[in-house]
Design a protein around this motif. Structure first.
Motif, PDB file in Angstrom:
ATOM      1  N   GLU A  24       0.832  -1.207   0.000  1.00 14.41           N
ATOM      2  CA  GLU A  24       0.000   0.000   0.000  1.00 14.41           C
ATOM      3  C   GLU A  24       0.866   1.257   0.000  1.00 14.41           C
ATOM      4  N   LYS A  25       1.918   1.207   0.776  1.00 15.98           N
ATOM      5  CA  LYS A  25       2.820   2.355   0.858  1.00 15.98           C
ATOM      6  C   LYS A  25       3.499   2.605  -0.483  1.00 15.98           C
ATOM      7  N   GLU A  26       3.966   1.557  -1.134  1.00 18.72           N
ATOM      8  CA  GLU A  26       4.616   1.708  -2.444  1.00 18.72           C
ATOM      9  C   GLU A  26       3.642   2.260  -3.481  1.00 18.72           C
ATOM     10  N   LYS A  27       2.419   1.757  -3.475  1.00 14.40           N
ATOM     11  CA  LYS A  27       1.403   2.252  -4.403  1.00 14.40           C
ATOM     12  C   LYS A  27       1.091   3.723  -4.119  1.00 14.40           C
ATOM     13  N   PHE A  28       0.955   4.057  -2.845  1.00 14.37           N
ATOM     14  CA  PHE A  28       0.658   5.441  -2.486  1.00 14.37           C
ATOM     15  C   PHE A  28       1.810   6.363  -2.871  1.00 14.37           C
ATOM     16  N   ILE A  29       3.048   5.921  -2.668  1.00 17.87           N
ATOM     17  CA  ILE A  29       4.200   6.757  -3.013  1.00 17.87           C
ATOM     18  C   ILE A  29       4.236   7.034  -4.513  1.00 17.87           C
ATOM     19  N   LYS A  30       3.919   6.043  -5.338  1.00 18.30           N
ATOM     20  CA  LYS A  30       3.876   6.268  -6.790  1.00 18.30           C
ATOM     21  C   LYS A  30       2.827   7.314  -7.149  1.00 18.30           C
ATOM     22  N   GLU A  31       1.654   7.188  -6.576  1.00 13.50           N
ATOM     23  CA  GLU A  31       0.592   8.163  -6.832  1.00 13.50           C
ATOM     24  C   GLU A  31       0.969   9.545  -6.287  1.00 13.50           C
ATOM     25  N   PHE A  32       1.594   9.551  -5.133  1.00 12.65           N
ATOM     26  CA  PHE A  32       2.003  10.804  -4.503  1.00 12.65           C
ATOM     27  C   PHE A  32       3.042  11.532  -5.359  1.00 12.65           C
ATOM     28  N   LEU A  33       3.986  10.795  -5.929  1.00 11.72           N
ATOM     29  CA  LEU A  33       5.008  11.414  -6.774  1.00 11.72           C
ATOM     30  C   LEU A  33       4.395  12.040  -8.033  1.00 11.72           C
ATOM     31  N   ILE A  34       3.353  11.420  -8.551  1.00 12.72           N
ATOM     32  CA  ILE A  34       2.664  12.009  -9.706  1.00 12.72           C
ATOM     33  C   ILE A  34       2.012  13.327  -9.304  1.00 12.72           C
ATOM     34  N   GLN A  35       1.314  13.330  -8.175  1.00 10.68           N
ATOM     35  CA  GLN A  35       0.692  14.569  -7.692  1.00 10.68           C
ATOM     36  C   GLN A  35       1.741  15.637  -7.398  1.00 10.68           C
ATOM     37  N   LEU A  36       2.854  15.218  -6.818  1.00  8.83           N
ATOM     38  CA  LEU A  36       3.924  16.155  -6.500  1.00  8.83           C
ATOM     39  C   LEU A  36       4.478  16.806  -7.765  1.00  8.83           C
ATOM     40  N   GLU A  37       4.594  16.044  -8.831  1.00  8.85           N
ATOM     41  CA  GLU A  37       5.037  16.607 -10.111  1.00  8.85           C
ATOM     42  C   GLU A  37       4.053  17.658 -10.628  1.00  8.85           C
ATOM     43  N   PHE A  38       2.754  17.388 -10.480  1.00  5.10           N
ATOM     44  CA  PHE A  38       1.755  18.373 -10.893  1.00  5.10           C
ATOM     45  C   PHE A  38       1.945  19.689 -10.139  1.00  5.10           C
ATOM     46  N   TYR A  39       2.113  19.580  -8.831  1.00  5.49           N
ATOM     47  CA  TYR A  39       2.250  20.790  -8.019  1.00  5.49           C
ATOM     48  C   TYR A  39       3.574  21.504  -8.283  1.00  5.49           C
ATOM     49  N   LYS A  40       4.635  20.750  -8.533  1.00  2.00           N
ATOM     50  CA  LYS A  40       5.910  21.376  -8.871  1.00  2.00           C
ATOM     51  C   LYS A  40       5.806  22.125 -10.199  1.00  2.00           C
ATOM     52  N   HIS A  41       5.101  21.537 -11.154  1.00  2.00           N
ATOM     53  CA  HIS A  41       4.893  22.198 -12.440  1.00  2.00           C
ATOM     54  C   HIS A  41       4.091  23.481 -12.258  1.00  2.00           C
ATOM     55  N   GLU A  42       3.052  23.412 -11.465  1.00  2.00           N
ATOM     56  CA  GLU A  42       2.226  24.593 -11.190  1.00  2.00           C
ATOM     57  C   GLU A  42       3.063  25.696 -10.535  1.00  2.00           C
ATOM     58  N   ARG A  43       3.930  25.305  -9.622  1.00  2.00           N
ATOM     59  CA  ARG A  43       4.784  26.267  -8.933  1.00  2.00           C
ATOM     60  C   ARG A  43       5.737  26.950  -9.913  1.00  2.00           C
ATOM     61  N   ILE A  44       6.313  26.206 -10.841  1.00  2.00           N
ATOM     62  CA  ILE A  44       7.230  26.795 -11.817  1.00  2.00           C
ATOM     63  C   ILE A  44       6.498  27.755 -12.747  1.00  2.00           C
ATOM     64  N   ILE A  45       5.318  27.363 -13.197  1.00  2.32           N
ATOM     65  CA  ILE A  45       4.536  28.240 -14.067  1.00  2.32           C
ATOM     66  C   ILE A  45       4.205  29.543 -13.345  1.00  2.32           C
ATOM     67  N   HIS A  46       3.799  29.447 -12.094  1.00  4.96           N
ATOM     68  CA  HIS A  46       3.473  30.665 -11.342  1.00  4.96           C
ATOM     69  C   HIS A  46       4.707  31.511 -11.065  1.00  4.96           C
ATOM     70  N   LEU A  47       5.850  30.887 -10.894  1.00  7.82           N
ATOM     71  CA  LEU A  47       7.091  31.656 -10.732  1.00  7.82           C
ATOM     72  C   LEU A  47       7.379  32.463 -11.996  1.00  7.82           C
ATOM     73  N   LEU A  48       7.252  31.827 -13.160  1.00  6.85           N
ATOM     74  CA  LEU A  48       7.494  32.530 -14.420  1.00  6.85           C
ATOM     75  C   LEU A  48       6.502  33.670 -14.632  1.00  6.85           C
ATOM     76  N   VAL A  49       5.243  33.432 -14.321  1.00  8.81           N
ATOM     77  CA  VAL A  49       4.235  34.487 -14.465  1.00  8.81           C
ATOM     78  C   VAL A  49       4.512  35.625 -13.483  1.00  8.81           C
ATOM     79  N   THR A  50       4.880  35.285 -12.264  1.00  9.55           N
ATOM     80  CA  THR A  50       5.171  36.308 -11.247  1.00  9.55           C
ATOM     81  C   THR A  50       6.370  37.158 -11.671  1.00  9.55           C
ATOM     82  N   ILE A  51       7.406  36.510 -12.171  1.00  9.71           N
ATOM     83  CA  ILE A  51       8.584  37.263 -12.632  1.00  9.71           C
ATOM     84  C   ILE A  51       8.208  38.175 -13.805  1.00  9.71           C
TER      85      ILE A  51
END
Length: 123
Positions: A24-51
């Protein structure tokens, strides 16, 4: 986006309280890493827009010396208000992703990473 991040962080709080099997932990970590990538992408886009908004605001502020217009002054004021909200949202995203890193560290190696997780965001 803000509410989505808050909901996901609250979900992570609940998951961290549960005891999971290794599978369960391994499955959750895989799903969590996908979500984390989404949020990291969102953060980079907002950084570029803010700059970009910051650069436009600074250039507009400098050019007010050459163009004395009330309409242009209102435009500059609007740009700075927009910049304020973009910076506020960017820092929210940054703090949220940093908190997610802490959750990930706790999931992968709970004995090594025992530092306190930032207080959950209020609903």
């Amino acid at each position: 986006m803000r509410q989505r991040v808050i909901n996901y962080l609250n979900y992570l709080d609940e998951i961290m309280k549960k005891d999971m099997t290794k599978e369960e932990k391994e499955k959750f970590i895989k799903e969590f890493l996908i979500q984390l990538e989404f949020y990291k992408h969102e953060r980079i886009i907002h950084l570029l827009v803010t700059i970009t908004i910051a650069i436009i605001s600074i250039i507009s502020s400098i050019s007010i010396f050459f163009m004395e217009s009330l309409v242009f002054l209102i435009f500059i004021l609007g740009m700075f208000i927009l910049l304020f909200f973009y910076i506020r949202h960017y820092f929210f995203l940054e703090r949220s992703v940093q908190k997610m890193y802490t959750y990930y560290d706790r999931l992968v190696e709970p004995k090594v990473f025992t530092d306190n997780i930032i207080e959950p965001f209020k609903k």
